[in-house]
Design a protein around this motif. Structure first.
Motif, PDB file in Angstrom:
ATOM      1  N   LYS A 188      39.741  55.921  57.927  1.00  0.00           N
ATOM      2  CA  LYS A 188      38.573  56.675  57.088  1.00  0.00           C
ATOM      3  C   LYS A 188      37.413  55.303  56.750  1.00  0.00           C
ATOM      4  O   LYS A 188      36.444  55.467  56.781  1.00  0.00           O
ATOM      5  CB  LYS A 188      38.771  57.316  56.106  1.00  0.00           C
ATOM      6  N   ILE A 189      38.268  54.148  56.334  1.00  0.00           N
ATOM      7  CA  ILE A 189      37.606  53.049  55.855  1.00  0.00           C
ATOM      8  C   ILE A 189      37.012  52.284  57.047  1.00  0.00           C
ATOM      9  O   ILE A 189      35.772  51.863  57.020  1.00  0.00           O
ATOM     10  CB  ILE A 189      38.506  52.307  54.926  1.00  0.00           C
ATOM     11  N   ARG A 190      37.715  52.236  58.167  1.00  0.00           N
ATOM     12  CA  ARG A 190      37.295  51.506  59.449  1.00  0.00           C
ATOM     13  C   ARG A 190      35.939  52.526  59.968  1.00  0.00           C
ATOM     14  O   ARG A 190      35.070  51.601  60.217  1.00  0.00           O
ATOM     15  CB  ARG A 190      38.377  51.581  60.253  1.00  0.00           C
ATOM     16  N   LEU A 191      36.029  53.635  59.793  1.00  0.00           N
ATOM     17  CA  LEU A 191      34.923  54.548  60.413  1.00  0.00           C
ATOM     18  C   LEU A 191      33.789  54.430  59.430  1.00  0.00           C
ATOM     19  O   LEU A 191      32.571  54.168  59.933  1.00  0.00           O
ATOM     20  CB  LEU A 191      35.323  55.960  60.364  1.00  0.00           C
ATOM     21  N   ARG A 197      28.260  52.679  56.114  1.00  0.00           N
ATOM     22  CA  ARG A 197      28.080  53.510  54.657  1.00  0.00           C
ATOM     23  C   ARG A 197      29.256  53.184  53.761  1.00  0.00           C
ATOM     24  O   ARG A 197      30.273  52.562  54.081  1.00  0.00           O
ATOM     25  CB  ARG A 197      28.183  55.254  54.999  1.00  0.00           C
ATOM     26  N   PRO A 198      28.956  53.068  52.438  1.00  0.00           N
ATOM     27  CA  PRO A 198      29.830  52.728  51.436  1.00  0.00           C
ATOM     28  C   PRO A 198      31.102  53.703  51.434  1.00  0.00           C
ATOM     29  O   PRO A 198      30.938  54.796  52.003  1.00  0.00           O
ATOM     30  CB  PRO A 198      29.124  52.760  50.086  1.00  0.00           C
ATOM     31  N   ILE A 199      32.028  53.355  50.435  1.00  0.00           N
ATOM     32  CA  ILE A 199      33.306  54.215  50.371  1.00  0.00           C
ATOM     33  C   ILE A 199      33.144  54.518  48.946  1.00  0.00           C
ATOM     34  O   ILE A 199      32.730  53.696  48.097  1.00  0.00           O
ATOM     35  CB  ILE A 199      34.505  53.740  50.895  1.00  0.00           C
ATOM     36  N   PRO A 200      34.040  55.607  48.478  1.00  0.00           N
ATOM     37  CA  PRO A 200      34.257  55.603  46.929  1.00  0.00           C
ATOM     38  C   PRO A 200      35.038  54.647  46.608  1.00  0.00           C
ATOM     39  O   PRO A 200      35.943  54.075  47.102  1.00  0.00           O
ATOM     40  CB  PRO A 200      35.106  56.983  46.891  1.00  0.00           C
ATOM     41  N   PRO A 201      34.703  54.302  45.101  1.00  0.00           N
ATOM     42  CA  PRO A 201      35.669  53.174  44.525  1.00  0.00           C
ATOM     43  C   PRO A 201      36.901  53.401  44.164  1.00  0.00           C
ATOM     44  O   PRO A 201      37.710  52.435  44.088  1.00  0.00           O
ATOM     45  CB  PRO A 201      34.813  52.893  43.244  1.00  0.00           C
ATOM     46  N   THR A 202      37.570  54.789  44.386  1.00  0.00           N
ATOM     47  CA  THR A 202      38.797  54.943  44.149  1.00  0.00           C
ATOM     48  C   THR A 202      39.630  54.658  45.507  1.00  0.00           C
ATOM     49  O   THR A 202      40.962  54.953  45.517  1.00  0.00           O
ATOM     50  CB  THR A 202      38.968  56.336  43.789  1.00  0.00           C
ATOM     51  N   TRP A 203      39.142  54.342  46.520  1.00  0.00           N
ATOM     52  CA  TRP A 203      39.809  54.182  47.781  1.00  0.00           C
ATOM     53  C   TRP A 203      40.752  52.951  47.910  1.00  0.00           C
ATOM     54  O   TRP A 203      41.755  53.075  48.586  1.00  0.00           O
ATOM     55  CB  TRP A 203      38.877  54.634  49.057  1.00  0.00           C
ATOM     56  N   ALA A 204      40.167  51.870  47.618  1.00  0.00           N
ATOM     57  CA  ALA A 204      40.395  50.458  47.985  1.00  0.00           C
ATOM     58  C   ALA A 204      40.048  49.396  47.056  1.00  0.00           C
ATOM     59  O   ALA A 204      38.977  49.609  46.230  1.00  0.00           O
ATOM     60  CB  ALA A 204      40.380  50.148  49.366  1.00  0.00           C
ATOM     61  N   THR A 205      40.806  48.397  46.965  1.00  0.00           N
ATOM     62  CA  THR A 205      40.251  47.051  46.356  1.00  0.00           C
ATOM     63  C   THR A 205      39.850  46.017  47.174  1.00  0.00           C
ATOM     64  O   THR A 205      40.218  46.158  48.405  1.00  0.00           O
ATOM     65  CB  THR A 205      41.355  46.373  45.188  1.00  0.00           C
ATOM     66  N   ASP A 206      39.021  45.126  46.663  1.00  0.00           N
ATOM     67  CA  ASP A 206      38.960  43.878  47.327  1.00  0.00           C
ATOM     68  C   ASP A 206      40.160  42.801  47.643  1.00  0.00           C
ATOM     69  O   ASP A 206      41.114  43.412  46.995  1.00  0.00           O
ATOM     70  CB  ASP A 206      37.621  43.050  47.116  1.00  0.00           C
ATOM     71  N   ASP A 208      40.897  40.477  45.714  1.00  0.00           N
ATOM     72  CA  ASP A 208      41.368  40.147  44.393  1.00  0.00           C
ATOM     73  C   ASP A 208      41.875  41.293  43.524  1.00  0.00           C
ATOM     74  O   ASP A 208      42.233  41.096  42.416  1.00  0.00           O
ATOM     75  CB  ASP A 208      40.167  39.425  43.748  1.00  0.00           C
ATOM     76  N   GLY A 209      41.786  42.346  44.025  1.00  0.00           N
ATOM     77  CA  GLY A 209      42.239  43.706  43.508  1.00  0.00           C
ATOM     78  C   GLY A 209      41.464  44.405  42.636  1.00  0.00           C
ATOM     79  O   GLY A 209      41.611  45.354  42.040  1.00  0.00           O
ATOM     80  N   THR A 210      40.019  43.965  43.105  1.00  0.00           N
ATOM     81  CA  THR A 210      39.084  44.742  42.350  1.00  0.00           C
ATOM     82  C   THR A 210      38.580  46.070  42.910  1.00  0.00           C
ATOM     83  O   THR A 210      38.305  45.682  44.135  1.00  0.00           O
ATOM     84  CB  THR A 210      37.821  43.975  42.159  1.00  0.00           C
ATOM     85  N   PRO A 211      38.286  47.341  42.608  1.00  0.00           N
ATOM     86  CA  PRO A 211      38.020  48.434  43.317  1.00  0.00           C
ATOM     87  C   PRO A 211      36.780  48.218  43.842  1.00  0.00           C
ATOM     88  O   PRO A 211      35.546  47.240  43.313  1.00  0.00           O
ATOM     89  CB  PRO A 211      37.769  49.652  42.168  1.00  0.00           C
ATOM     90  N   THR A 212      36.209  48.505  44.870  1.00  0.00           N
ATOM     91  CA  THR A 212      35.010  48.102  45.801  1.00  0.00           C
ATOM     92  C   THR A 212      34.622  49.590  46.769  1.00  0.00           C
ATOM     93  O   THR A 212      35.430  50.437  47.057  1.00  0.00           O
ATOM     94  CB  THR A 212      35.313  47.073  46.896  1.00  0.00           C
ATOM     95  N   THR A 213      33.402  49.428  47.032  1.00  0.00           N
ATOM     96  CA  THR A 213      32.629  50.358  47.633  1.00  0.00           C
ATOM     97  C   THR A 213      32.385  49.923  48.978  1.00  0.00           C
ATOM     98  O   THR A 213      31.558  50.674  49.766  1.00  0.00           O
ATOM     99  CB  THR A 213      31.408  50.930  47.156  1.00  0.00           C
ATOM    100  N   ASP A 214      32.604  48.579  49.158  1.00  0.00           N
ATOM    101  CA  ASP A 214      32.256  47.948  50.262  1.00  0.00           C
ATOM    102  C   ASP A 214      33.447  48.033  51.504  1.00  0.00           C
ATOM    103  O   ASP A 214      34.501  47.585  51.286  1.00  0.00           O
ATOM    104  CB  ASP A 214      31.953  46.557  50.178  1.00  0.00           C
ATOM    105  N   GLU A 217      35.025  44.864  52.391  1.00  0.00           N
ATOM    106  CA  GLU A 217      35.801  44.351  51.471  1.00  0.00           C
ATOM    107  C   GLU A 217      37.287  44.861  51.472  1.00  0.00           C
ATOM    108  O   GLU A 217      38.340  44.273  51.195  1.00  0.00           O
ATOM    109  CB  GLU A 217      35.062  44.302  50.107  1.00  0.00           C
ATOM    110  N   ALA A 218      37.090  46.351  51.559  1.00  0.00           N
ATOM    111  CA  ALA A 218      38.144  46.959  51.547  1.00  0.00           C
ATOM    112  C   ALA A 218      39.266  46.794  52.569  1.00  0.00           C
ATOM    113  O   ALA A 218      40.590  46.643  52.388  1.00  0.00           O
ATOM    114  CB  ALA A 218      38.064  48.475  51.292  1.00  0.00           C
ATOM    115  N   LEU A 219      38.624  46.454  53.842  1.00  0.00           N
ATOM    116  CA  LEU A 219      39.560  46.152  54.796  1.00  0.00           C
ATOM    117  C   LEU A 219      40.317  44.802  54.488  1.00  0.00           C
ATOM    118  O   LEU A 219      41.384  44.587  55.382  1.00  0.00           O
ATOM    119  CB  LEU A 219      38.893  46.021  56.391  1.00  0.00           C
TER     120      LEU A 219
END
Length: 350
Positions: A188-191, A197-206, A208-214, A217-219
């Motif tokens: 879903k993040i790859r898609l 488009r952005p992702i919800p901040p609860t899905w992944a971190t960058d 450095d371990g910081t939640p991200t909507t990018d 960065e999540a990948l």
């Protein structure tokens, strides 16, 4: 968000099958894999759909996925078997493994099959549903490369290890739970990245371990487990049932799907079938499931809720109601490019 193009399921299945045939599969095997991917799109889970075709084909061309169409049975005792998939496409060996588990369940009441040296098998629901349609409670699971940290950890140690359970109802579609053990599947993040488009901040971190909507960065970062320590714990158990139990790869031994497509993914799978008739009257089981389902769907609804659903119900309704696949333009473009690279002309979608 990218534009979506309605495409005929028949055209899309034929197009994807043609691509896989050109990549070295037999027409039968190509049709099986194509049908699995198109069905995922029809059910509203495009992360496991046609978007995967370019990656599958790249791996076939580089040899990290083989054109073998059956797994080798390396251990078969009573209700248990272990298969070696020989890095074949997971839909082919997954179908084989669950069929064997169901056959064993009809003899012994239970059938358990593990698969090592495997590859991505698409949506886990496919195999749990096959068991449920055959009158069994079915469970299917897979391990992935490490994507999530242990609670308090700063590096990935377990995969998001998908798990599906199918329950026969005797009156239509099974109850069908299918979930990754991360808050969201990596696909879903790859898609989202592919569609811009952005992702919800609860899905992944960058990283450095910081939640991200990018999604980009999540990948490069970490997935977050579903329900915190609970999702982490379940993911660890799935790694045991798949990789450890089969004698295959587990933990860091499982490789990524996209990072190095010349290296085998080497994941592992687990399939379990429980013949409900072995526990008593099958009709009685189905009646009790119907009562349980009615208790849930007929229970009081919170304000603003139109109806209550059983697991898998919404996806089954989408598939039944759909006359076309709403394919993202970027996915269709990637499919066309892959076909062209194999010397195949797909023609205009219809």
């Amino acid at each position: 968000m990218s534009d979506r193009i309605p495409v005929s399921p028949d055209w899309l299945s034929e197009a994807v099958g043609t691509v896989f045939t050109a990549a070295g599969l037999s027409p039968r095997a190509a049709a099986t894999v194509a049908g699995s991917l198109v069905e995922a799109d029809l059910r509203g889970t495009p992360s496991h759909g046609v978007m995967l075709v370019p990656m599958y084909v790249e791996r076939l061309r580089k040899g990290s996925v083989s054109t073998a169409e059956t797994a080798e049975v390396v251990h078969d005792v009573g209700a248990v078997a272990v298969l070696d998939a020989r890095h074949a496409l997971g839909q082919l060996t997954g179908d084989q493994a669950m069929e064997l588990a169901v056959d064993k369940a009809r003899t012994y009441g239970i059938g358990a099959v593990t698969v090592r040296h495997a590859f991505h098998f698409g949506g886990a629901y496919r195999y749990a549903r096959a068991a449920a349609v055959a009158g069994c409670v079915g469970i299917a699971a897979a391990n992935t490369r490490p994507l999530m940290p242990a609670p308090g950890g700063a590096s990935a140690v377990v995969g998001n290890n998908p798990l599906a359970v199918g329950v026969p109802t005797g009156h239509g579609e099974p109850i069908l739970l299918d979930m990754a053990l991360s808050e969201a599947a990596l696909g879903k993040i790859r898609l989202a990245a592919q569609e811009g488009r952005p992702i919800p901040p609860t899905w992944a971190t960058d990283r450095d371990g910081t939640p991200t909507t990018d999604p980009a960065e999540a990948l490069a970062g970490l997935l977050l487990p579903a329900a915190g320590h609970k999702g982490y714990g379940l993911a660890l158990v799935v790694d045991v049932l798949t990789g450890v139990l089969s004698g295959g790869a587990f933990g860091g031994g499982v490789r990524g799907l996209y990072a190095d497509t010349s290296t085998p993914n080497d994941c592992a799978h687990f399939f379990l079938a429980l013949d409900v008739a072995a526990f008593g009257d099958r009709a009685g089981f189905e009646q009790r499931v119907a009562v349980l389902g009615a208790q849930i769907t007929g229970s009081p609804k919170a304000h603003g809720t139109e109806r209550l659903l059983l697991p898998g119900q919404l996806e089954a309704e989408r598939q039944a109601a759909s006359s076309g696949v709403p394919l993202d333009a970027s996915v269709l473009g990637a499919l066309t490019e892959t076909a062209t690279s194999l010397g195949v002309t797909l023609g205009e979608p219809r």
